[in-house]
Scaffold this active site. Sequence first.
Site, short mmCIF file in Angstrom:
data_model
loop_
_atom_site.label_atom_id
_atom_site.label_comp_id
_atom_site.label_asym_id
_atom_site.label_seq_id
_atom_site.Cartn_x
_atom_site.Cartn_y
_atom_site.Cartn_z
N ARG A 182 0.84 -1.20 0.00
CA ARG A 182 0.00 0.00 0.00
C ARG A 182 0.88 1.25 0.00
NH1 ARG A 182 -3.66 -3.31 3.16
NH2 ARG A 182 -2.57 -3.06 5.11
N PHE A 204 -10.96 -4.73 -6.82
CA PHE A 204 -11.12 -5.52 -5.58
C PHE A 204 -10.66 -4.66 -4.39
CE2 PHE A 204 -9.79 -8.33 -9.09
CZ PHE A 204 -10.86 -9.21 -9.17
N ASP A 211 -15.41 -2.76 -6.34
CA ASP A 211 -15.59 -3.99 -5.56
C ASP A 211 -17.02 -4.47 -5.79
OD1 ASP A 211 -13.79 -5.23 -3.02
OD2 ASP A 211 -15.90 -5.83 -3.04
N ASP A 224 -5.94 -6.85 -6.83
CA ASP A 224 -5.68 -7.60 -5.60
C ASP A 224 -6.90 -8.46 -5.28
OD1 ASP A 224 -4.53 -8.49 -3.27
OD2 ASP A 224 -5.14 -6.74 -2.09
N CYS A 249 -2.89 -14.20 -3.93
CA CYS A 249 -2.68 -14.72 -2.57
C CYS A 249 -3.07 -16.19 -2.53
CB CYS A 249 -3.47 -13.90 -1.56
SG CYS A 249 -5.24 -13.88 -1.89
N1 SAH Z 1 -7.26 -5.00 -2.01
C1 SAH Z 1 -7.90 -5.18 -0.74
C2 SAH Z 1 -8.17 -6.62 -0.42
C3 SAH Z 1 -8.99 -7.36 -1.47
S1 SAH Z 1 -9.97 -8.62 -0.78
C4 SAH Z 1 -7.07 -4.50 0.37
O1 SAH Z 1 -5.92 -4.16 0.14
O2 SAH Z 1 -7.59 -4.33 1.47
C5 SAH Z 1 -10.91 -9.11 -2.13
C6 SAH Z 1 -12.08 -8.21 -2.44
O3 SAH Z 1 -12.57 -8.61 -3.69
C7 SAH Z 1 -13.27 -8.29 -1.48
O4 SAH Z 1 -13.58 -7.03 -1.02
C8 SAH Z 1 -14.42 -8.85 -2.33
O5 SAH Z 1 -15.66 -8.24 -2.02
C9 SAH Z 1 -13.98 -8.48 -3.71
N2 SAH Z 1 -14.45 -9.31 -4.82
C10 SAH Z 1 -14.46 -10.67 -4.90
N3 SAH Z 1 -14.82 -11.05 -6.14
C11 SAH Z 1 -15.04 -9.93 -6.86
C12 SAH Z 1 -15.41 -9.67 -8.21
N4 SAH Z 1 -15.61 -10.66 -9.08
N5 SAH Z 1 -15.53 -8.39 -8.61
C13 SAH Z 1 -15.30 -7.37 -7.74
N6 SAH Z 1 -14.93 -7.55 -6.45
C14 SAH Z 1 -14.80 -8.81 -6.02
#
Ligand code: SAH
Length: 389
Positions: free
Chosen positions: A210, A226, A248, A307, A347
Amino acid sequence: MAEVILKAGREKSLLRHHPWIFSGAIHHADENIALGETVDLLSFDKEFLARASYSPNSQIRARIWTFEDEAVDQEFFRKRIRSAIQSRDARGLRRDTDSYRLIYAESDSLPGLIVDRYGDVLVLQSLTAGSEFWKDTVTDILLEETGLTTVYERSDADVRDLEGLEPRVGVLRGTIPPLPLTIHEHSLIFNVNFAGGHKTGFYLDQRRNRLRVRELAKDKDVLDCFCYTGGFTVNALAGKAKSVLSVDSSADALAFCKENVVLNQLDETRHIPSRSEAKWTILEGDVFHLLRKFRDEGRSFDMVILDPPKFAPTAAHAEKAARAYKDINLFAFKLLRPGGMLVTFSCSGGVDEGLFQKIVAGAALDAGVDAQIIEHLSQAPDHPVALNW
Ligand code: SAH
């Protein structure tokens, strides 16, 4: 002490200090071993190999506490916990944040136990029969060694099912402060709901990445895919990005993301003089769909962050996950302006670094982009990776 004897030759992984024994390696186990009880692991020739917790319901039948012939008792756990805490202190984490992973399971030689510190609250996950067996002891030691008073349990990960354990969530010791809790990280603040969020509430392992995004975002149009509760978004804005679009599929996550942006006074409505140019937008939707839509609309960005959640928890899901990673990376490349930057992560335990690099290379090729790796980002130092797997 109950005994478990391995089949001939199956001690090899233990001699390399691999921390697990699978059910197929076991020749004989004493009867009536309790869930999570400590056992002696012996070779077929009855040589002592290790002391481990026993998981009668799991394919991972035993997890090693120690390769030494030492007692596994309260003092044993105190030593391990103290060493995990000291190593975090030595890594200088407290300079950067008040929230970090204090104990990371096998990487801290404590299989099944994960403890995150959020401000003055410890959030504990017990994932295996062994960590469950010692949970009370460990909880007391954690409070004694940190001087804190509150432990909240988030043992609701699906893997507990494989161990024959019910999910458990709630206060273990003390009283939790009103939620969300505000935590500090690299001079920004974030609201975290450790009682309801993903994992234990915040992706602590992405802390350094970050910050790196903050350093690189200046004057860029950034797409944060995401975005969850806005870890990268808030940092991109703090790094004076020209614009940030945060995507998201979860409305709850986006509401939190908005809160975190406002909390850091980074949105237009606050009229921060140095920030008045920044344009920030949130968009609820499916990244797979939206990337295509943006391509069709001819939109472009200077930086795209990907991510995603874990597409492949184990190697068995690797092929399907590879297709998903390829898809989003390919479309992200297509949206990048010349000289643009893709900040991409996986991950997934089932997709190793080599495979991930191949997938991203394939995506660049198919997108018709000549790409270079500028730098490798990895997990923060409070999330060490043991080398004995
Ligand atoms: N980048 C974030 C962590 C990502 S966690 C950070 O640094 O805090 C993964 C996220 O992806 C979750 O919030 C989930 O709601 C979202 N997600 C999962 N599948 C998705 C999709 N197909 N499209 C958009 N968001 C999605």
